[in-house]
Design a protein around this motif. Sequence first.
Motif, PDB file in Angstrom:
ATOM      1  N   GLY A 371       0.831 -11.372  11.367  1.00 24.37           N
ATOM      2  CA  GLY A 371      -0.427 -12.014  10.997  1.00 24.37           C
ATOM      3  C   GLY A 371      -1.610 -11.098  11.240  1.00 24.37           C
ATOM      4  O   GLY A 371      -2.536 -11.029  10.425  1.00 24.37           O
ATOM      5  N   PHE A 372      -1.572 -10.365  12.344  1.00 21.48           N
ATOM      6  CA  PHE A 372      -2.652  -9.423  12.648  1.00 21.48           C
ATOM      7  C   PHE A 372      -2.675  -8.285  11.617  1.00 21.48           C
ATOM      8  O   PHE A 372      -3.741  -7.928  11.098  1.00 21.48           O
ATOM      9  CB  PHE A 372      -2.465  -8.848  14.050  1.00 21.48           C
ATOM     10  N   ILE A 373      -1.507  -7.720  11.321  1.00 24.20           N
ATOM     11  CA  ILE A 373      -1.431  -6.638  10.319  1.00 24.20           C
ATOM     12  C   ILE A 373      -1.937  -7.136   8.976  1.00 24.20           C
ATOM     13  O   ILE A 373      -2.680  -6.435   8.270  1.00 24.20           O
ATOM     14  CB  ILE A 373       0.016  -6.128  10.202  1.00 24.20           C
ATOM     15  N   ASN A 374      -1.557  -8.352   8.637  1.00 24.95           N
ATOM     16  CA  ASN A 374      -1.996  -8.934   7.376  1.00 24.95           C
ATOM     17  C   ASN A 374      -3.514  -9.019   7.300  1.00 24.95           C
ATOM     18  O   ASN A 374      -4.128  -8.675   6.282  1.00 24.95           O
ATOM     19  CB  ASN A 374      -1.370 -10.319   7.224  1.00 24.95           C
ATOM     20  N   LYS A 375      -4.136  -9.465   8.402  1.00 26.04           N
ATOM     21  CA  LYS A 375      -5.605  -9.558   8.435  1.00 26.04           C
ATOM     22  C   LYS A 375      -6.251  -8.180   8.291  1.00 26.04           C
ATOM     23  O   LYS A 375      -7.262  -8.023   7.614  1.00 26.04           O
ATOM     24  CB  LYS A 375      -6.056 -10.208   9.746  1.00 26.04           C
ATOM     25  N   VAL A 376      -5.647  -7.192   8.956  1.00 30.20           N
ATOM     26  CA  VAL A 376      -6.169  -5.819   8.846  1.00 30.20           C
ATOM     27  C   VAL A 376      -6.152  -5.361   7.399  1.00 30.20           C
ATOM     28  O   VAL A 376      -7.129  -4.810   6.886  1.00 30.20           O
ATOM     29  CB  VAL A 376      -5.344  -4.856   9.730  1.00 30.20           C
ATOM     30  N   LEU A 377      -5.028  -5.591   6.705  1.00 32.58           N
ATOM     31  CA  LEU A 377      -4.898  -5.156   5.315  1.00 32.58           C
ATOM     32  C   LEU A 377      -5.912  -5.871   4.427  1.00 32.58           C
ATOM     33  O   LEU A 377      -6.548  -5.239   3.575  1.00 32.58           O
ATOM     34  CB  LEU A 377      -3.477  -5.426   4.821  1.00 32.58           C
ATOM     35  N   ILE A 378      -6.066  -7.176   4.625  1.00 34.26           N
ATOM     36  CA  ILE A 378      -6.995  -7.944   3.789  1.00 34.26           C
ATOM     37  C   ILE A 378      -8.430  -7.477   3.999  1.00 34.26           C
ATOM     38  O   ILE A 378      -9.170  -7.232   3.044  1.00 34.26           O
ATOM     39  CB  ILE A 378      -6.869  -9.451   4.095  1.00 34.26           C
ATOM     40  N   VAL A 379      -8.833  -7.358   5.271  1.00 30.43           N
ATOM     41  CA  VAL A 379     -10.220  -6.998   5.580  1.00 30.43           C
ATOM     42  C   VAL A 379     -10.563  -5.615   5.048  1.00 30.43           C
ATOM     43  O   VAL A 379     -11.585  -5.432   4.374  1.00 30.43           O
ATOM     44  CB  VAL A 379     -10.474  -7.069   7.104  1.00 30.43           C
ATOM     45  N   TYR A 380      -9.701  -4.639   5.331  1.00 28.27           N
ATOM     46  CA  TYR A 380     -10.046  -3.275   4.928  1.00 28.27           C
ATOM     47  C   TYR A 380      -9.863  -3.040   3.432  1.00 28.27           C
ATOM     48  O   TYR A 380     -10.551  -2.193   2.851  1.00 28.27           O
ATOM     49  CB  TYR A 380      -9.252  -2.276   5.761  1.00 28.27           C
ATOM     50  N   SER A 381      -8.972  -3.802   2.788  1.00 24.68           N
ATOM     51  CA  SER A 381      -8.884  -3.740   1.324  1.00 24.68           C
ATOM     52  C   SER A 381     -10.176  -4.231   0.697  1.00 24.68           C
ATOM     53  O   SER A 381     -10.684  -3.647  -0.266  1.00 24.68           O
ATOM     54  CB  SER A 381      -7.711  -4.583   0.821  1.00 24.68           C
ATOM     55  N   SER A 382     -10.733  -5.317   1.247  1.00 21.19           N
ATOM     56  CA  SER A 382     -11.986  -5.864   0.718  1.00 21.19           C
ATOM     57  C   SER A 382     -13.155  -4.910   0.930  1.00 21.19           C
ATOM     58  O   SER A 382     -14.176  -5.015   0.250  1.00 21.19           O
ATOM     59  CB  SER A 382     -12.282  -7.209   1.389  1.00 21.19           C
ATOM     60  N   MET A 383     -12.997  -3.967   1.867  1.00 21.24           N
ATOM     61  CA  MET A 383     -14.049  -2.978   2.128  1.00 21.24           C
ATOM     62  C   MET A 383     -13.874  -1.720   1.275  1.00 21.24           C
ATOM     63  O   MET A 383     -14.615  -0.755   1.428  1.00 21.24           O
ATOM     64  CB  MET A 383     -14.046  -2.605   3.616  1.00 21.24           C
ATOM     65  N   GLY A 384     -12.880  -1.755   0.392  1.00 19.17           N
ATOM     66  CA  GLY A 384     -12.662  -0.615  -0.513  1.00 19.17           C
ATOM     67  C   GLY A 384     -11.805   0.480   0.077  1.00 19.17           C
ATOM     68  O   GLY A 384     -11.716   1.582  -0.496  1.00 19.17           O
ATOM     69  N   ILE A 385     -11.129   0.225   1.201  1.00 21.16           N
ATOM     70  CA  ILE A 385     -10.252   1.226   1.816  1.00 21.16           C
ATOM     71  C   ILE A 385      -8.847   1.072   1.247  1.00 21.16           C
ATOM     72  O   ILE A 385      -8.332  -0.042   1.133  1.00 21.16           O
ATOM     73  CB  ILE A 385     -10.224   1.050   3.350  1.00 21.16           C
ATOM     74  N   ASP A 386      -8.241   2.187   0.859  1.00 24.85           N
ATOM     75  CA  ASP A 386      -6.885   2.152   0.325  1.00 24.85           C
ATOM     76  C   ASP A 386      -5.895   2.029   1.482  1.00 24.85           C
ATOM     77  O   ASP A 386      -5.554   3.010   2.145  1.00 24.85           O
ATOM     78  CB  ASP A 386      -6.599   3.427  -0.486  1.00 24.85           C
ATOM     79  N   VAL A 387      -5.440   0.811   1.721  1.00 24.53           N
ATOM     80  CA  VAL A 387      -4.575   0.565   2.870  1.00 24.53           C
ATOM     81  C   VAL A 387      -3.126   0.967   2.603  1.00 24.53           C
ATOM     82  O   VAL A 387      -2.286   0.899   3.501  1.00 24.53           O
ATOM     83  CB  VAL A 387      -4.625  -0.926   3.278  1.00 24.53           C
TER      84      VAL A 387
END
Length: 514
Positions: A371-387
């Motif tokens: 769940g934590f990894i998922n949140k990291v991916l969602i947040v940083y994807s929305s910031m334009g970072i290629d996760v």
Amino acid sequence: MLQFGRLITVNLDSSRDGFLNILRKYLEPFLHRYFSYFPFTSVKEEKKMEEKLNNLNRIMAIMTIPFILACNNEEDQKGEWIVTLCTYTIEILNKMDSKSFDLFGAVHALLHCEFILADIKVEIFSSFINFSVNSHFQSSIKKECNKFIYENLLTKEWIPKLQQWIDTLPKSLWQLQSSNPLATAQILAICAQIGQKFTEFDNLQRPLVPFFFSTIQPTERNKHSSARNVFGPFIFLPIAIQKQAIELLFYFNEFSPSLLKALSMTTPYLEIDIIIYLLELVYSRRDLLILEDLLSFFLTIITLNSMHPKNENSNSPKNVSWEPQDRGTKITDIIASFLPSLKMNSMELIEEPLLSLLNSASNDVQMNCLGFINKVLIVYSSMGIDVKTKTFFPSSLLSILEKTLIQLLNYSFEKTKRFEIPLLFRSLLVQHEGLLLKIIETIISSLQNESVQYFEVLLSFFEDVIINTILKEKYQKYLIIIFDILKQKYQQIELLVFSKIISYQSTILFKQIK
């Protein structure tokens, strides 16, 4: 004395200067008539008489307070009476007389006299601090002493000399346990006052740790025994006082590893609102920690709140009732709100603790870690970072993540007898499609090795619209292989599952099954 009483009454509304001038007028007759015999003593050693005289002496000492304030020159202060009063006050404090708090007003007046020698002031001060330190932690006197110091002595002039008393505050918190919440709240308020004004507060961090949690190592005599975890009174206090204790963290200029560990260890026994308050406060002071330590602290709290204490330790200090998934989700959500400002450029920062958690034997720990990894991916994807790049998402982490996902997919199916893919897995698979490919390859490998255990998982993928679309658009060649195996092994598959797979007529690949 009656004249003194009338004097106070008549001049209550007088100006301060005028009132003090009248007091000076009465100073000489007061000292001549009454104070020349102070302190009063008896030739006979009778208990009742001694008690009466002691009371009279305290009254006399209290009555001198206005006259101390009225003295405006050095000659007034050099009189024998002031020396006598100082000596008497020191003597009574040193006797640890239970009624000594009657003299707190005299102590305050003497310490603020402009003309009293510094050495005498220090002696009075030291006697008072010793009186306070040696008072029983549960006594009303202790409370009165703390109140007096809090209101009168927390100043730049006296704080350097208060270290002996300050050092006793954490011990008092421990001694009180949860038996007297009001006294605990008073000490915490004093600590906060010190923290707001003086750097001496940092000296309290180490002795405050056991108030939360500590690990007692075996002694030389018992060196073969294991270390023992001891929870302090913090977890047993009312929520309002727990919050008050957490607020002290704001005044520290650093967070030691032992303090962070102690705080994290208490969280399974706290209400979720207090955990969130703790997380927000530590986050607000994130400048005191390097990013790796801050994220590790967050992950530790996620982990500890993914394992129900009753299941992990039969000697749990406090009964709790919460569900790991629900609690873990709430904690992960609040941590996720911090992520945009943390500017984490790579999961490598926390690769090691994440790998350890994903390898955990606890499925609930793994779920909350995902769940934590998922949140990291969602947040940083929305910031334009290629996760999806290796620089952000290390290959070692990707590999263990794939294994964990498959393990948990099976775990969930076994628990429910019908697995419906949750939002967590869908989000992870969509955010990082490489994971979906790895799982498809694992399913194919398993089927080729005479195993059909993943068909329920595969059906769940088909039933999920988003994942179904990704499979049709990008992984048709893998689906062809799967359906070929399906044709060969349909007799080994549950009829209901097989029928549902065939029912997906909208996918052209399904038409190959006959």
